[in-house]
Design an enzyme around this catalytic site. Sequence first.
Site, PDB file in Angstrom:
ATOM      1  N   GLU A 174       0.844  -1.106  -0.011  1.00 51.73           N
ATOM      2  CA  GLU A 174      -0.187   0.101   0.101  1.00 51.73           C
ATOM      3  C   GLU A 174       0.880   1.232  -0.139  1.00 51.73           C
ATOM      4  O   GLU A 174       0.720   2.034   0.927  1.00 51.73           O
ATOM      5  CB  GLU A 174      -0.999   0.120   1.264  1.00 51.73           C
ATOM      6  N   GLU A 296      -5.156  -8.307  -0.627  1.00 51.45           N
ATOM      7  CA  GLU A 296      -5.713  -8.389   0.482  1.00 51.45           C
ATOM      8  C   GLU A 296      -7.263  -8.036   0.136  1.00 51.45           C
ATOM      9  O   GLU A 296      -7.675  -7.315  -0.743  1.00 51.45           O
ATOM     10  CB  GLU A 296      -5.418  -7.197   1.580  1.00 51.45           C
TER      11      GLU A 296
END
Length: 574
Positions: A174, A296
């Site tokens: 991220e 995810e």
Amino acid sequence: MKWMKSMAWLAVVLVVSFVAPAVSSADEDVKTLDIQSYVRDMQPGWNLGNTFDAVGQDETAWGNPRVTRELIERIADEGYKSIRIPVTWENRIGGAPDYPIDPQFLNRVDQVVQWALEEDLYVMINLHHDSWLWIYEMEHNYNGVMVKYRSLWEQLSNHFKDYPTKLMFESVNEPKFSQNWDEIRENHHALLDDLNTVFFEIVRQSGGQNDIRPLVLPTMETATSQPLLNNLYQTIDKLDDPNLIATVHYYGFWPFSVNIAGYTRFEEDSKREIIEAFDRVHHTFVARGIPVVLGEFGLLGFDKHTGVIQQGEKLKFFEFLIHHLNERDITHMLWDNGQHFNRHTYEWYDQELFDMMRASWEGRSSVAESNFIYLKQGDPIADATVSLQLHGNELTGLRANGQRLTPGQDYELNGERLTVKAHVLSAIAGSGTLGSNGMVTAEFNRGADWHFRVNTYRTPVLQSTQGHVSNFSIPASFNGNSLATMEAVYVDGGNAGPQDWTSFKEFGYAFSPSYDTNEMKLTEAFFREVRDGEVRLTFHFWSGETVNYTIIKNGNQVTGIAAQTTNSKNKNKK
């Protein structure tokens, strides 16, 4: 992609990925991979979250026990084919300029990697929370961040270079270059391109199996907007390497995923966002020959509690999402920070959710408009009719508390409208005790079962009270009901509390029911954004009833005043 256009290259891309339970690669002479098969064979995947990525003293810092070999074995036994092992290195390295990794910590990560490989799992390791601990400073400290980033990947590449290619590297989790989420400036794209490019060059130049090891590259913040996908595609196209994998993350349509603005149900807006997001991902990467791993996925409300999203709506979300990912040929890896698979007992906290996910790996399951049937105490019990979404399956039977029911006599199916007869519900409700009295289970020829909880209820009752903004709770008798959402408006006009663009507040952030202690809790975060004065609260319950309540805030003191209750259908607004 240049490599896709080369017929000479295509002629040699014929070898499947190497499989070996040990870390030695002395016999591995494979010089290319079928990256498409590699990523498909990773399906499905699981995250070892809040463990080696935890910021603290050790892998137990965020509440999980030490990883055991048995845990990894059990994950493989549950049907998972790949494991993502997030690792935060910041607190495990020495100082500049070499930033040496703590050997004991690296050996511990190595041990778990080996356990996973020995279970024939594909394994992904990365730089995880380093993204918001120090990498985000790259815009203002380019050289400092790059030196540290280089050092980490040089050490990791050298350490793992002879491991089987079932081990893959992810450049960073991220990535972002601001402390604020979604604050993406134009120059940030170039910074991420630099990180991904340097990562690629370090690994590929380090020797051993790293010349073909699959490398996973993220979009900015691992988001799915088209501009961010385009920027990652440009990087992958520039690198011109057949063993690159794109990655994104997904936690649902935001209002539904945190239960705000009246999005209590998995409705069309949530479905539409899934379709649009992964259609974009598919067309940008998969359709161009670049495999994608959803590194995810889950629901953002799970950060507060897995009960923030109602059980039936949660099941429909996971069923639909996994179905669409399969249609789009995208491998998915469940985010599990310890709230799904119990790492002490090696059992699922929510077996029903896992059963739905597992069934979805291979096909579609049938679902219904809800997973409950509410019966009001004292009212005559009537037939209950619910809508099914069969998804091409056939209903093969119903059971009530384990007892098989007779079609035509105990229930009827008309198209996708299922009617459970009153006498069946009366038998389940029994004496009319408040709460869940039993279950009607629908079975199908394919996919997971669907369970209807039969609940007897009365109108919930809230009591007047006084308290402080730091710990204000309303005494409550839920009377067999469960809360869907809460509205808050000022009596003199306007929405009250956080996110005042909507009257419907965020479940778990502004309020939460406590069924064990018979309380309706309003959080300090809620009161921080409530001005002094009178606020009308409306609590919406899944039975369709609403209960009104008034609070008067005066500084840090709050007075709660019970109001008359009203009956209505649950018409949550958006």
